[in-house]
Design a protein around this motif. Sequence first.
Motif, PDB file in Angstrom:
ATOM      1  N   GLY A   1       0.649  -1.482   0.060  1.00 22.73           N
ATOM      2  CA  GLY A   1       0.110   0.409   0.002  1.00 22.73           C
ATOM      3  C   GLY A   1       0.894   1.009  -0.106  1.00 22.73           C
ATOM      4  N   ALA A   2       0.820   1.740  -0.470  1.00 24.18           N
ATOM      5  CA  ALA A   2       1.293   3.263  -0.409  1.00 24.18           C
ATOM      6  C   ALA A   2       0.078   4.456  -0.297  1.00 24.18           C
ATOM      7  CB  ALA A   2       1.551   4.127  -1.669  1.00 24.18           C
ATOM      8  N   LEU A   3      -0.653   4.792   1.013  1.00 21.49           N
ATOM      9  CA  LEU A   3      -1.733   5.774   1.614  1.00 21.49           C
ATOM     10  C   LEU A   3      -0.853   7.481   1.581  1.00 21.49           C
ATOM     11  CD1 LEU A   3      -2.283   2.168   2.294  1.00 21.49           C
ATOM     12  CD2 LEU A   3      -4.181   3.634   3.831  1.00 21.49           C
ATOM     13  N   GLY A   4      -0.076   7.546   2.569  1.00 22.16           N
ATOM     14  CA  GLY A   4       0.478   8.760   3.097  1.00 22.16           C
ATOM     15  C   GLY A   4      -0.915   9.435   2.986  1.00 22.16           C
ATOM     16  N   ASN A   5      -1.856   9.280   3.647  1.00 20.84           N
ATOM     17  CA  ASN A   5      -2.808  10.153   4.218  1.00 20.84           C
ATOM     18  C   ASN A   5      -2.156  11.189   5.459  1.00 20.84           C
ATOM     19  OD1 ASN A   5      -4.340   9.487   2.758  1.00 20.84           O
ATOM     20  ND2 ASN A   5      -5.915   7.721   3.885  1.00 20.84           N
TER      21      ASN A   5
ATOM     22  N   TRP B   1      -6.480  -9.380  10.372  1.00 23.88           N
ATOM     23  CA  TRP B   1      -7.145 -10.350   9.811  1.00 23.88           C
ATOM     24  C   TRP B   1      -8.610  -9.983   9.533  1.00 23.88           C
ATOM     25  CZ3 TRP B   1      -4.229 -12.561   5.601  1.00 23.88           C
ATOM     26  CH2 TRP B   1      -5.144 -12.766   4.615  1.00 23.88           C
ATOM     27  N   PRO B   2      -9.471 -10.164   8.180  1.00 23.04           N
ATOM     28  CA  PRO B   2      -8.584  -9.820   6.966  1.00 23.04           C
ATOM     29  C   PRO B   2      -8.334  -8.031   6.870  1.00 23.04           C
ATOM     30  CG  PRO B   2     -11.339 -10.362   6.159  1.00 23.04           C
ATOM     31  CD  PRO B   2     -10.875 -10.623   7.954  1.00 23.04           C
ATOM     32  N   ASN B   3      -9.085  -7.141   7.884  1.00 23.34           N
ATOM     33  CA  ASN B   3      -8.679  -6.002   7.481  1.00 23.34           C
ATOM     34  C   ASN B   3      -7.088  -5.559   7.463  1.00 23.34           C
ATOM     35  OD1 ASN B   3     -11.411  -5.415   7.255  1.00 23.34           O
ATOM     36  ND2 ASN B   3     -12.060  -5.446   9.036  1.00 23.34           N
ATOM     37  N   PRO B   4      -7.195  -4.278   6.712  1.00 27.66           N
ATOM     38  CA  PRO B   4      -5.481  -3.353   6.391  1.00 27.66           C
ATOM     39  C   PRO B   4      -5.725  -3.620   7.968  1.00 27.66           C
ATOM     40  CG  PRO B   4      -7.572  -1.675   6.321  1.00 27.66           C
ATOM     41  CD  PRO B   4      -8.498  -3.051   6.441  1.00 27.66           C
TER      42      PRO B   4
ATOM     43  N   TRP C   1      -2.784  -0.526   9.312  1.00 27.98           N
ATOM     44  CA  TRP C   1      -2.954   1.317   9.524  1.00 27.98           C
ATOM     45  C   TRP C   1      -4.199   0.999   9.928  1.00 27.98           C
ATOM     46  CZ3 TRP C   1      -3.169  -0.645   4.432  1.00 27.98           C
ATOM     47  CH2 TRP C   1      -2.205  -0.623   3.865  1.00 27.98           C
ATOM     48  N   GLY C   2      -3.305   2.032  11.185  1.00 23.79           N
ATOM     49  CA  GLY C   2      -4.747   2.703  12.130  1.00 23.79           C
ATOM     50  C   GLY C   2      -5.250   1.363  13.043  1.00 23.79           C
TER      51      GLY C   2
END
Lengths: 136, 136
Positions: free
Chosen positions: A82-86, A105-108, A110-111
């Motif tokens: 992933g390239a997010l960069g928020n 799992w299976p969610n991301p 980040w955060g």
Amino acid sequence: MDEFKLDRRLESDSDTVMQTGLCDLRLSKDARWPWLILVPRRTDVSEIFELTPLDQVLLTFETEMVASALKKITGATKINIGALGNIVRQLHVHVIARFEGDANWPNPVWGFGKAEPYTADKRDDLIEKLREALSS
Amino acid sequence: MDEFKLDRRLESDSDTVMQTGLCDLRLSKDARWPWLILVPRRTDVSEIFELTPLDQVLLTFETEMVASALKKITGATKINIGALGNIVRQLHVHVIARFEGDANWPNPVWGFGKAEPYTADKRDDLIEKLREALSS
């Protein structure tokens, strides 16, 4: 051209693994997942499409070299890229080893929740394995 | 070689926009974010590094053409790009327009809340703009 300077938050949240042709390769300080971060050594770039076409190709090949090595070393179920960069705008690409039943799992990743620190041994062992896999 | 067949869940959760050189380009049925999905027309591939080097380059250039067009059309604060595949294993790349203060800013869109349907007008308008931007 300005000299490349790693974003402070990226620097504090990860340890250096090695330099690749284009990128600084770093290991996230979050032991919940084997989680690597590639930071192209280019200034003032937030989006991949702001890189030159050649740099885009280098970034892709380096990302996939790292992804393939991480899959081999960890036996991950799935690699997440992933390239997010928020939050941090300096362009960086995440490469994360995911396992069925892992912390989110299976969610991301980040955060989600709070980072868990590595023991020095576990971190050094993973970095060593990565350096070996990526230099052969 | 087996014929390419779009995964059923990808098919039901998104509408077709166009075909690019390598990919089926689709629009997510979730109106909370302008959200595109590129699906390389290759069989039995889950990870980007399983593609040939040439296909990896094509995927990168097509992803970034789409990302750049989406940024221009929407005026997004940040484009998020991700290849996760924890649920749907057929290789697909997400390209999402994010805005400060959007439904889950600055966290990721995947796995968050419930999709909100487009009105037909709004969806057709976005698809039209994308086709225009990507064919010029």
